[in-house]
Design an enzyme around this catalytic site. Structure first.
Site, mmCIF file in Angstrom:
data_model
loop_
_atom_site.group_PDB
_atom_site.id
_atom_site.type_symbol
_atom_site.label_atom_id
_atom_site.label_comp_id
_atom_site.label_asym_id
_atom_site.label_seq_id
_atom_site.Cartn_x
_atom_site.Cartn_y
_atom_site.Cartn_z
ATOM 1 N N SER A 110 -5.559 5.224 2.089
ATOM 2 C CA SER A 110 -4.864 6.446 2.523
ATOM 3 C C SER A 110 -3.489 6.427 1.879
ATOM 4 O O SER A 110 -3.030 5.379 1.401
ATOM 5 C CB SER A 110 -4.729 6.393 4.048
ATOM 6 O OG SER A 110 -3.690 7.237 4.516
ATOM 7 N N TYR A 120 -2.955 3.296 12.441
ATOM 8 C CA TYR A 120 -3.687 3.788 11.257
ATOM 9 C C TYR A 120 -2.986 3.315 9.988
ATOM 10 O O TYR A 120 -3.631 2.828 9.053
ATOM 11 C CB TYR A 120 -3.726 5.319 11.332
ATOM 12 C CG TYR A 120 -4.514 6.007 10.243
ATOM 13 C CD1 TYR A 120 -5.896 6.185 10.349
ATOM 14 C CD2 TYR A 120 -3.871 6.515 9.111
ATOM 15 C CE1 TYR A 120 -6.612 6.843 9.354
ATOM 16 C CE2 TYR A 120 -4.585 7.174 8.118
ATOM 17 C CZ TYR A 120 -5.956 7.333 8.247
ATOM 18 O OH TYR A 120 -6.670 7.988 7.260
#
Ligand code: GCO
Length: 254
Positions: A145, A158
């Site tokens: 990401s 995350y």
């Protein structure tokens, strides 16, 4: 001339592939000739995705398991062994988001996000590699990401998991490269997925993404497919431990 991006004869397991990025990656690999093993926890959604892909003419199997359940993962790999299904390509895509200020975040929620986004890639990667090593080849593609590099308020676990994905990818390259395995990662930018629905429908966030991204728009899931095909193919046989950002240029600019 042989096509270096051709995946025919290869089988790819894509975790979390009944929808979203995983589904788009699975379809891209299938178009390049791979047989696909779709995975998800929701069996109805999984079978639906499989029958759609089947109707489109692709070679598709399903393996329903929760990526945080090690026993279920091992049972699936045992089943692959018994059925003679060799996983040549593993895409560790399954993931979740949980947005909350860190000061209010419960440890159980922290752990759930780490287990789903990071520990799963280790466990499934290990099971795949144990079988790829004797065969002398394999491709592992982990989904990172922008948060593999950069933090954003409210998504601490995350961010930590995706930062971990970047280093897990390098650790896999370090240990398994000599066995003919290449482990690389894709770092998607802000993509139009169900997971991001709350962000997409927030006008301020939407404006921020468009202003911040050189492409001036959100990414579409199928825009990851070409990079996944490339990394899964023999064209990338000497590419190992890398993370490629598919983000409309976002990570390169202030
Ligand atoms: C968030 C999003 C992320 C982004 C990702 C972009 O809350 O920040 O859900 O998952 O889409 O970080 O790479």
């Amino acid at each position: 001339m042989t096509n270096p991006f051709d995946l025919s004869g290869r089988t790819a397991l894509v975790t979390g592939s009944s929808r979203g990025l995983g589904r788009a990656i699975a379809e891209g690999l299938a178009k390049a000739g791979a047989r696909i093993v779709l995975n998800g926890v929701d069996e109805t959604r999984l079978e639906h995705a499989a029958s759609d892909m089947h109707e489109a003419g692709f070679d598709v199997l399903t393996a329903a398991f929760d990526v945080t359940n090690e026993t279920a993962i091992q049972a699936s790999f045992d089943h692959f062994d018994q059925a003679g299904i060799d996983i040549d390509i593993l895409i560790n895509n399954a993931g979740m988001q949980f947005r909350k200020p860190m000061i209010e975040l419960a440890t159980t929620d922290w752990q759930r996000v780490i287990d789903t986004n990071l520990t799963s890639a280790f466990v499934i990667g290990r099971e795949a590699a144990r079988r790829m090593i004797p065969r002398g080849h394999g491709k592992i593609i982990n989904i990172g990401s922008l948060t593999s590099e950069l933090a954003r308020a409210t998504v601490a676990p995350y961010t930590v998991a995706k930062g971990g994905i970047k280093m897990l990818t390098k650790a896999m390259a370090a240990e398994w490269g000599e066995h003919g395995i290449q482990a690389n990662a894709i770092g998607p930018g802000y993509m139009i997925t169900d997971m991001n629905e709350a962000l997409i429908s927030n006008p301020q966030f939407d404006a921020w993404v468009k202003a911040r991204t050189p492409a001036r728009r959100w990414g579409k899931p199928d825009e990851l497919a070409g990079t996944a095909v490339y990394l899964a193919s023999s064209a990338a046989d000497y590419v190992n431990g890398q993370i490629i950002y598919v983000d409309g240029g976002m990570i390169s600019v202030l």
